[in-house]
Design a protein around this motif. Structure first.
Motif, mmCIF file in Angstrom:
data_model
loop_
_atom_site.group_PDB
_atom_site.id
_atom_site.type_symbol
_atom_site.label_atom_id
_atom_site.label_comp_id
_atom_site.label_asym_id
_atom_site.label_seq_id
_atom_site.Cartn_x
_atom_site.Cartn_y
_atom_site.Cartn_z
ATOM 1 N N UNK A 212 5.566 -8.054 -24.798
ATOM 2 C CA UNK A 212 5.909 -6.669 -25.133
ATOM 3 C C UNK A 212 6.936 -6.593 -26.255
ATOM 4 N N UNK A 213 7.984 -7.417 -26.167
ATOM 5 C CA UNK A 213 9.076 -7.355 -27.149
ATOM 6 C C UNK A 213 8.587 -7.706 -28.551
ATOM 7 N N UNK A 214 7.568 -8.540 -28.635
ATOM 8 C CA UNK A 214 7.095 -9.023 -29.934
ATOM 9 C C UNK A 214 5.735 -8.447 -30.337
ATOM 10 N N UNK A 215 5.170 -7.551 -29.529
ATOM 11 C CA UNK A 215 3.865 -6.975 -29.881
ATOM 12 C C UNK A 215 2.821 -8.032 -30.141
ATOM 13 N N UNK A 216 2.670 -8.962 -29.193
ATOM 14 C CA UNK A 216 1.836 -10.141 -29.436
ATOM 15 C C UNK A 216 0.352 -9.975 -29.108
ATOM 16 N N UNK A 217 -0.092 -8.748 -28.816
ATOM 17 C CA UNK A 217 -1.510 -8.557 -28.475
ATOM 18 C C UNK A 217 -2.451 -9.068 -29.567
ATOM 19 N N UNK A 218 -2.197 -8.771 -30.866
ATOM 20 C CA UNK A 218 -3.102 -9.319 -31.892
ATOM 21 C C UNK A 218 -3.140 -10.848 -31.894
ATOM 22 N N UNK A 219 -1.988 -11.483 -31.664
ATOM 23 C CA UNK A 219 -1.954 -12.947 -31.641
ATOM 24 C C UNK A 219 -2.754 -13.487 -30.461
ATOM 25 N N UNK A 220 -2.644 -12.835 -29.322
ATOM 26 C CA UNK A 220 -3.436 -13.278 -28.161
ATOM 27 C C UNK A 220 -4.922 -13.161 -28.445
ATOM 28 N N UNK A 221 -5.329 -12.054 -29.086
ATOM 29 C CA UNK A 221 -6.735 -11.879 -29.457
ATOM 30 C C UNK A 221 -7.204 -12.971 -30.407
ATOM 31 N N UNK A 222 -6.359 -13.306 -31.372
ATOM 32 C CA UNK A 222 -6.654 -14.366 -32.342
ATOM 33 C C UNK A 222 -6.795 -15.712 -31.636
ATOM 34 N N UNK A 223 -5.904 -15.988 -30.706
ATOM 35 C CA UNK A 223 -5.966 -17.248 -29.952
ATOM 36 C C UNK A 223 -7.210 -17.306 -29.071
ATOM 37 N N UNK A 224 -7.601 -16.172 -28.502
ATOM 38 C CA UNK A 224 -8.796 -16.148 -27.650
ATOM 39 C C UNK A 224 -10.065 -16.416 -28.456
ATOM 40 N N UNK A 225 -9.995 -16.145 -29.781
ATOM 41 C CA UNK A 225 -11.115 -16.465 -30.670
ATOM 42 C C UNK A 225 -11.048 -17.912 -31.169
ATOM 43 N N UNK A 226 -10.048 -18.674 -30.681
ATOM 44 C CA UNK A 226 -9.877 -20.061 -31.097
ATOM 45 C C UNK A 226 -8.940 -20.244 -32.265
ATOM 46 N N UNK A 227 -8.284 -19.166 -32.706
ATOM 47 C CA UNK A 227 -7.381 -19.247 -33.849
ATOM 48 C C UNK A 227 -6.026 -19.820 -33.493
ATOM 49 N N UNK A 228 -5.405 -20.473 -34.472
ATOM 50 C CA UNK A 228 -4.069 -21.040 -34.310
ATOM 51 C C UNK A 228 -3.260 -20.723 -35.562
ATOM 52 N N UNK A 229 -2.061 -20.151 -35.370
ATOM 53 C CA UNK A 229 -1.166 -19.938 -36.501
ATOM 54 C C UNK A 229 -0.347 -21.187 -36.753
ATOM 55 N N UNK A 230 -0.251 -21.593 -37.998
ATOM 56 C CA UNK A 230 0.577 -22.732 -38.399
ATOM 57 C C UNK A 230 1.927 -22.212 -38.903
#
Length: 199
Positions: A125-143
């Motif tokens: 919640x504090x970081x608004x991480x929903x888009x990142x979770x969606x990206x990770x669920x698609x197999x994405x990884x941020x470097x």
């Protein structure tokens, strides 16, 4: 902090370090910035390189936020950013959130210490991480050195319910795109119809 991808190493920018409030100096002495929560939070460090991790570049460089965003003051310290490039600023002892799409500034009504407590306790919640979770669920990884590009932008109501496209972009590319988007929409009235042609 969890999910640490990067730590800033040695303090190499002593000029910027000397300008910071004591509590931020204390934090950076222990850990000179960090990318944590698998890219959900980037706390900048006092380094000369890499540029994407440099507090001085974000604060006083040619693309500093106060040079682009009307509500940001030159004295506001852009100490951190979230996964999509929204900025956390210190103004006095207050932590502010800059929405880099719209330029809106919100007072989070916490100081630096309580900001960190909130992030530790409720990172999603504090970081608004929903888009990142969606990206990770698609197999994405941020470097380290990357932010999440979201298109269409989060501030736009999408009539057809299309899911935004998520992809990794370099910090400089993402922040430049956000600054350009803000400049284009900042004087438009609410509810204005616009046409997007891609990122």
């Amino acid at each position: 902090m969890k999910g640490i991808l990067y730590t800033g190493g040695e303090l190499t920018d002593v000029v910027t370090f000397a300008r910071l409030p004591v509590y931020l100096q204390t934090f950076l002495r222990e850990q000179n910035g960090v990318v944590a929560y698998f890219g959900g939070l980037h706390l900048r460090g006092c380094v000369t390189t890499p540029a994407w991790h440099s507090l001085e570049v974000a604060w006083q460089g040619p693309t500093a936020f106060w040079r682009t965003y009307d509500e940001v003051l030159e004295s506001d310290i852009p100490f951190a950013q979230d996964c999509v490039g929204n900025q956390f600023l210190l103004r006095g002892d207050a932590v502010l959130l800059l929405d880099t799409e719209t330029g809106e500034l919100a007072d989070l009504e916490v100081d630096f210490k309580h900001f960190l407590f909130g992030v530790e306790k409720y990172p999603l919640d504090a970081l608004g991480m929903e888009p990142l979770r969606g990206f990770q669920q698609q197999g994405g990884v941020l470097q380290p050195g990357q932010l999440l590009s979201v298109f269409p932008p989060l501030c736009i109501a999408i009539n057809n319910g299309k899911v935004p496209e998520l992809k990794a972009a370099t910090v400089s590319e993402r922040l430049a795109w956000l600054a350009g988007f803000y400049q284009k929409i900042k004087d438009l009235p609410d509810g204005q119809t616009i046409r997007l042609t891609g990122e």
